[in-house]
Design an enzyme around this catalytic site. Structure first.
Site: not given
Length: 658
Positions: A52-56, A88-89
């Site tokens: 869904g996504a990545m919190e870099n 969320h991210e």
């Protein structure tokens, strides 16, 4: 400086994501006192992305499905998902980046906690009761199913071959429920104290789940050592209840059963309602079940009806010691419970009871009347302003939720029984459903498009009414009328929510409705004009259709020029969606299993992460009876011998065969 990047043609669909980001930053400051620590925050939207996504840190990478939204291409659910995932991210900046995991086994430390935070954020932005219902529906439909199968694992797994396989509903959703239980046990203020101490102790370090639990315990001066068993126990616990009333004393006995050798620490929120007046005589109280069996006494002035596990205070199955539901009490609670979640839950239990009675050909007149009375009362309530709660109260439990309540699953029988109940309700209330549908249509005409709780709720309610009205399609005349109603909504819809709901109704039409179905599908495809996210919806609607030849249609769609296994979203939109269309996927011919197995063999060479996720649809073979089970198992055995096979897929398939 906040910036969001996408392909040039999608820039006009980024506004809602930007607003959601601003709201989430403000919410985290107000709720947890957590401010952002850099001068820039960037998000980039990518079409080809497995997750869904990545919190870099400072540059979040997102799947376009969780960033892009506008009136013409996004449903209300899409808007909610964008808001939730953007939040969320962002929340990961503190719970994931500033304080991170010591090792992969602690993944739920950041994911469970951050899912809880995004759920609370979304609830505060809309309706807490609606959000809770949606989250529990998702938990029961996916996570309970995972807990019941060969991939069952604790929220802190003990081993893995490929870590990709443990980005699961258990680690995320059940992990969030474990965090919610801290909040329930300690209260909002106590939970905040625990969070403050957690950041004070661990900012800038990699920590464990036990460090989080210690911060919660120390900040509140309580012993949470027994609570730690939730981290190492797989499966869904069962809480059994027994009640009695005698001379001003109400007695409740709770017992627990789980895969843990020792009893878990389970918060059970309850309230008591006066049996005559419906008045709440004991407001929501949290009982702490810490032994195998405990008895709780309450002094009351007269007979009461208990409202148990309010707000779904623990991720458990709640059952009566007799094994039977007290349907009179359920009807009372469906009408009068002061807890929004349990009011909905009681209605769902009545629906469930009637569906299983229908499946067993033992329908009770009393249950039927309880259901019809509850449905009629909810439908006739025009004083409510929470239209989403009303819509959910009218919605039958989904097939996956129903499947969780039987030992041996027969998806075809479940669909048939659920369909029969839906049709019976629709026929009983046909004129009232149509009258309310027309009222809402008139009210909504000319209204400015908004994504607020009231507007979303009205659309949700009207689309539920449409779904019931389109269930009446046995005669040629009825098929024609249903197709005309759905087509009228399809053609007049000003946003994607109403359009896709009408198309979903049309997609399952046959006979006199077939021409309208085909025309609407062709028009939707043409209007999509190549928009990737809209085309995904077009594929999904057809994969989920309730038609006898749906597998043939899905196979034909795999040859469509717009279909490719190379794009994760497109692949999921057709193949994963079909595996969720339980009755045709589990057809006794086994053709659905063979189609999936053949697809996985091809997909695994391209994208092991996605192939292993989809492989999960075959590993529950023991739950589907001997005939279906053997056919599913045969496909697993074929796949496990495949050369080469990715570690991701091998781990899932081999565990499924154990």
């Amino acid at each position: 400086q906040l910036e969001i990047f996408s392909e040039k043609e999608n820039v006009n669909k980024l506004d809602y994501a930007m607003e959601s980001l601003k709201k989430s930053m403000k919410w985290d400051e107000d709720t947890f006192g957590l401010a952002y620590d850099l001068d820039v925050y960037n998000i980039v939207a990518v079409n080809d992305f497995n997750m869904g996504a990545m919190e870099n840190k400072g540059l979040n990478v997102f799947n376009t499905a969780y960033v892009l939204a506008d009136q013409a291409s996004a449903t209300d659910t899409d808007y909610e998902r964008v808001e939730g995932v953007i939040g969320h991210e962002y929340f990961h900046n503190w719970t994931g980046n500033r304080v991170t995991c010591r090792d992969w086994f602690q993944l739920t430390l950041k994911e469970g906690l951050t899912v809880f935070r995004d759920q609370e954020f979304s609830g505060d932005m809309g309706s807490k009761a609606v959000k809770r219902i949606e989250d529990v529906r998702g938990l029961r439909g996916r996570q309970f199913n995972e807990d019941a199968g060969p991939m069952s694992h604790p929220i802190r797994p003990e081993s893995y071959i490929s870590m990709d396989n443990f980005y699961t509903a258990t680690v995320y959703s059940k992990g969030a429920e474990v965090i919610r239980m801290y909040n329930t046990l300690l209260g909002v203020d106590g939970f905040r104290k625990g969070m403050d101490l957690y950041f004070e102790r661990h900012d800038g370090t990699g920590v464990t789940c036990d460090d989080f639990r210690a911060a919660m315990a120390d900040a509140n001066g309580v012993d949470l050592s027994q609570f730690g068993l939730w981290y190492s126990t797989n499966g869904t616990p069962t809480v059994t209840y027994e009640t009695s009333y005698n001379d001003g004393k109400f007695t409740l006995t709770l017992s627990q059963k789980s895969n843990s050798e020792n009893p878990l620490h389970i918060p059970v929120s309850i309230g008591l309602l006066d049996k005559e007046t419906g008045e709440e005589v004991v407001p929501t109280t949290v009982l702490e079940l810490k032994e195998e069996s405990q008895t709780f006494d309450f002094d009351v002035k007269g007979e009461v009806v208990p409202s148990l596990l309010r707000g779904f205070s623990a991720p458990v199955k709640l059952v009566s010691s007799s094994g039977d539901e007290d349907e009179t009490a359920l009807a009372f609670l469906a009408a009068r419970d002061t807890d929004g979640f349990n009011k909905w839950e009681s209605g769902q239990k009545l629906f469930t009871s009637l569906i299983f009675q229908t499946m067993d050909d033992k329908q009770s007149e009393q249950t039927l009347e309880f259901v019809m009375e509850a449905f009629g009362r909810t439908l006739g309530d025009k004083a409510t302003t929470d239209y989403s709660i009303q819509a959910y109260a009218l919605t039958l439990p989904g097939e996956s939720t129903l499947a969780e309540q039987v030992e041996v699953v027969d998806p075809v029988a479940i669909r048939k029984a659920r369909g029969a109940v839906k049709k019976a309700i629709a026929r009983r209330f046909q004129s009232e459903l149509k009258e309310r549908y027309d009222e809402l249509t008139a009210e909504m005409e000319g209204e400015e498009f908004k994504v607020d709780a009231t507007s979303v709720g009205k659309r949700r309610l009207r689309n539920i009414l449409l779904d019931y009205l389109c269930a009446i399609k046995e005669t040629a005349e009825e098929q024609k009328a249903a197709a005309e109603l759905a087509t009228a909504q399809f053609e007049s819809a000003t946003g994607m929510t109403d359009r896709i709901s009408a198309l979903s109704a049309l997609a399952s039409m046959d006979g006199e409705g077939a021409a309208a179905r085909d025309a609407a599908l062709a028009k939707f495809y043409e209007d999509a004009n190549g928009d990737a996210l809209v085309l995904n919806k077009w594929f999904t609607v057809q994969a989920l259709a309730d038609l006898p030849d749906v597998l043939d249609r899905v196979k034909a769609l795999t040859k469509h020029p717009d279909f490719t296994l190379n794009n994760p979203n497109r692949c999921r939109s057709l193949v994963s969606a079909f595996t969720m269309n339980s009755a045709p996927f589990h057809d006794e011919s086994g053709n659905g299993y063979k189609f999936l197995s053949d697809t996985l063999a091809e997909l695994d060479k391209l994208n092991p992460q996605i192939s292993s996720r989809m492989g999960g649809a075959l590993i529950q073979w023991r739950r589907y009876g001997e005939k279906r089970g053997e056919l599913m198992k045969a496909e697993l055995e074929k796949l496990v011998e495949m050369k080469p096979i990715s570690d991701d897929l091998f781990e899932v398939i081999s565990r499924g065969l154990k």
